[in-house]
Design a protein around this motif. Structure first.
Motif, PDB file in Angstrom:
ATOM      1  N   PHE A   1       0.850  -1.199   0.000  1.00  0.00           N
ATOM      2  CA  PHE A   1       0.000   0.000   0.000  1.00  0.00           C
ATOM      3  C   PHE A   1       0.882   1.243   0.000  1.00  0.00           C
ATOM      4  O   PHE A   1       1.759   1.395   0.854  1.00  0.00           O
ATOM      5  CB  PHE A   1      -0.914   0.005   1.225  1.00  0.00           C
ATOM      6  CG  PHE A   1      -1.859   1.174   1.274  1.00  0.00           C
ATOM      7  CD1 PHE A   1      -2.942   1.240   0.416  1.00  0.00           C
ATOM      8  CD2 PHE A   1      -1.662   2.218   2.184  1.00  0.00           C
ATOM      9  CE1 PHE A   1      -3.817   2.316   0.458  1.00  0.00           C
ATOM     10  CE2 PHE A   1      -2.526   3.294   2.231  1.00  0.00           C
ATOM     11  CZ  PHE A   1      -3.613   3.343   1.372  1.00  0.00           C
ATOM     12  N   PRO A   2       0.670   2.200  -0.946  1.00  0.00           N
ATOM     13  CA  PRO A   2       1.670   3.243  -1.176  1.00  0.00           C
ATOM     14  C   PRO A   2       1.462   4.568  -0.453  1.00  0.00           C
ATOM     15  O   PRO A   2       2.313   5.460  -0.565  1.00  0.00           O
ATOM     16  CB  PRO A   2       1.562   3.459  -2.689  1.00  0.00           C
ATOM     17  CG  PRO A   2       0.116   3.216  -2.987  1.00  0.00           C
ATOM     18  CD  PRO A   2      -0.318   2.119  -2.037  1.00  0.00           C
ATOM     19  N   ILE A   3       0.358   4.775   0.272  1.00  0.00           N
ATOM     20  CA  ILE A   3       0.065   6.099   0.827  1.00  0.00           C
ATOM     21  C   ILE A   3       0.522   6.197   2.282  1.00  0.00           C
ATOM     22  O   ILE A   3       0.039   5.459   3.142  1.00  0.00           O
ATOM     23  CB  ILE A   3      -1.439   6.411   0.735  1.00  0.00           C
ATOM     24  CG1 ILE A   3      -1.914   6.365  -0.723  1.00  0.00           C
ATOM     25  CG2 ILE A   3      -1.729   7.791   1.334  1.00  0.00           C
ATOM     26  CD1 ILE A   3      -3.409   6.557  -0.889  1.00  0.00           C
ATOM     27  N   SER A   4       1.430   7.134   2.546  1.00  0.00           N
ATOM     28  CA  SER A   4       1.878   7.420   3.904  1.00  0.00           C
ATOM     29  C   SER A   4       1.290   8.751   4.363  1.00  0.00           C
ATOM     30  O   SER A   4       0.623   9.456   3.589  1.00  0.00           O
ATOM     31  CB  SER A   4       3.406   7.493   3.955  1.00  0.00           C
ATOM     32  OG  SER A   4       3.857   8.607   3.201  1.00  0.00           O
ATOM     33  N   ARG A   5       1.553   9.105   5.631  1.00  0.00           N
ATOM     34  CA  ARG A   5       1.096  10.400   6.135  1.00  0.00           C
ATOM     35  C   ARG A   5       1.651  11.548   5.273  1.00  0.00           C
ATOM     36  O   ARG A   5       0.925  12.462   4.889  1.00  0.00           O
ATOM     37  CB  ARG A   5       1.546  10.568   7.579  1.00  0.00           C
ATOM     38  CG  ARG A   5       1.079  11.890   8.216  1.00  0.00           C
ATOM     39  CD  ARG A   5       1.855  12.146   9.510  1.00  0.00           C
ATOM     40  NE  ARG A   5       1.714  11.035  10.418  1.00  0.00           N
ATOM     41  CZ  ARG A   5       0.720  10.882  11.278  1.00  0.00           C
ATOM     42  NH1 ARG A   5      -0.219  11.796  11.347  1.00  0.00           N
ATOM     43  NH2 ARG A   5       0.688   9.836  12.082  1.00  0.00           N
ATOM     44  N   ALA A   6       2.951  11.491   4.963  1.00  0.00           N
ATOM     45  CA  ALA A   6       3.580  12.553   4.173  1.00  0.00           C
ATOM     46  C   ALA A   6       2.960  12.641   2.778  1.00  0.00           C
ATOM     47  O   ALA A   6       2.712  13.744   2.268  1.00  0.00           O
ATOM     48  CB  ALA A   6       5.083  12.312   4.077  1.00  0.00           C
TER      49      ALA A   6
END
Length: 485
Positions: free
Chosen positions: A456-461
């Protein structure tokens, strides 16, 4: 991209709004508890159908019904009314849902083939109507706030009420509706069980919609899409659901919901025949599950803050799989406390508490991650498709849950579990095969899901950078329009 497509403010929400939003998930909790915990038992042990046949029928119904969900999601995204996109669905669906729920648990006397058709038909209808409540309800989350952590806090209220509704019904089932000598196979208990569930679903969804009405009806996210041909709509849906983050998250969650379907479907078999719980222990077990929900509610935000949503979900999932498998591995190897007599209830409760708390945290974080996919897609397509994304998520969940129930039926068939069984009268070899099949299934399926989750590619940043870009684009559009009248 029009100004109407700006992301909502990244703000903290009032506690009352979170509570009213979460209240709507009571309907989903009641349905999920009934389908996953009682439906297989009811049609197998009370009605008398073969367990494998019932599992196959439920899986067929759920997979067929799942194809309805993307259509519902797209329709909610395109709904136009003075109440916005979501509220009309939440006001007009609960009453038909309550009626269909009652009919699901009231099959008339007829042939086995007709009974299977009744089960499949009303399973499809009930789950479709639940989707018409749950999809627009959960699609409200990305519209309420764009804050990375606040979405997790909102989601935990959905899980608190969803689990709470299902567990309250479970307490009533174990302590009131099925407190006679026949226990969970008493036909007389299923009418009050169904009626209570119908009333809870009806009241919860209506009250939740009314409690959010003022905020949602005036939302600035009522995207105005022009009329389009069916082929164009299908093309937009395909483009939206091809989002890479959505596909990885959905694929990972598929394994988790297969495990959930297996566990819920076998739970009453394990409690009644494997652990041989008394009525009091059954009720205590329900309170244990609610305590694990409270633990997850309190711990999920710090876990997400420490590791981020994806890695926090992986940590929680790994702990859950390890502890759940250890329960049955230690029983099969003969070193579970209390053996060779009745296994220790205290030890079993402790291990289940940890495993279930972590499992719930995994589900909360996965749902919160899905909310973040909305802006990822918006930056690519120029459309906000909250309803379609969560409908796609439910599409996967229904297929996976149906597959899990099917696997549960196959485990029972593999163990040669007898129909009309009495607690304490099932052979040890049958119980051993049941434990082995269950342990291997959750271990293998769960491990595969966590490996996929890593992609999964979405981080907080990533999320916060994307919000800034969307905000800049929205501000630039009025300036461009002013410069070119």
């Amino acid at each position: 991209m029009s100004a109407s497509l700006t992301a909502p403010p990244a703000e903290r929400l009032p506690l009352r709004l979170k509570i009213m939003h979460g209240l709507g998930s009571l309907a989903y909790g009641v349905k999920e508890n009934g389908f996953s915990t009682f439906l297989l038992l009811f049609y197998n042990q009370v009605i008398g159908l073969d367990a494998g046949l019932v599992g196959t029928a439920i899986m067929a119904a759920l997979i067929f019904d799942a194809f309805i969900d993307p259509v519902i999601g797209e329709m909610t995204d395109r709904t136009r009314s003075r109440w916005g996109r979501r509220l009309p669905w939440l006001y007009f669906t609960p009453l038909p849902l309550a009626i269909a729920w009652m009919l699901l648990w009231s099959p008339p006397e007829m042939s086995d083939a007709a009974t299977v058709a009744w089960l499949i038909g009303f399973a499809i209808i009930v789950r479709a109507l639940v989707s018409m409540c749950e999809v627009p309800s959960i699609a409200i989350v990305p519209e309420l706030t764009a804050d990375y952590d606040e979405r997790t806090r909102v989601m935990r209220y959905r899980f608190l009420f969803g689990w709470g509704g299902g567990l309250v019904l479970l307490v009533l089932a174990y302590g009131v509706f099925f407190n006679g000598a026949k226990g969970l196979v008493d036909p007389a208990g299923y009418f009050p069980f169904a009626l209570t569930g119908a009333l809870v679903m009806l009241g919860a969804v209506m009250l939740s919609a009314a409690g959010q009405h003022k905020r949602i009806a005036v939302s600035n996210l009522h995207e105005k899409r022009p009329p389009a041909r069916l082929s164009h709509i299908i093309g937009e849906m395909r483009e939206t659901l091809s989002n890479r983050a959505f596909l990885w998250l959905t694929f990972a969650a598929l394994f988790g919901f297969v495990n959930q379907g297996i566990t819920f479907a076998l739970n009453n078999y394990l409690l009644s025949f494997f652990w041989q719980f008394s009525q009091g222990e059954m009720v205590a077990y329900v309170f244990l599950l609610f305590a694990s929900m409270i633990a997850a509610f309190l711990c999920v935000a710090p876990l997400s803050a420490r590791f981020g949503k994806r890695d926090g979900a992986i940590v929680a999932g790994a702990i859950s799989i390890a502890f759940n498998s250890a329960i049955y591995f230690s029983w099969m190897e003969g070193f579970f406390p209390g053996l060779p007599g009745k296994p220790s209830v205290a030890w079993m409760f402790g291990l289940v508490f940890i495993a279930n708390s972590c499992s719930i945290m995994l589900m909360i974080l996965s749902s919160s991650m899905m909310a973040d996919v909305v802006e990822a897609s918006q930056s690519e397509t120029g459309r906000r498709s909250e309803g379609l994304f969560f409908a796609g998520y439910f599409f996967m969940q229904k297929c996976a849950t149906g597959l899990g129930i099917f696997v549960a039926g196959m485990i029972l068939s593999f163990a040669a579990f007898p129909a009309g069984a009495e607690p304490g009268q099932v052979a040890q070899t049958v119980l051993g095969n049941l434990a082995l099949g269950y342990m291997l299934a959750i271990l293998v399926v769960g491990a595969l899901g966590l490996m996929v989750m890593r992609r999964f590619p979405i981080s907080r940043a990533d999320h916060e950078a994307r919000l800034a870009l969307l905000d800049d684009a929205a501000r630039a559009e009025p300036d461009a329009n002013a410069a070119h009248p």
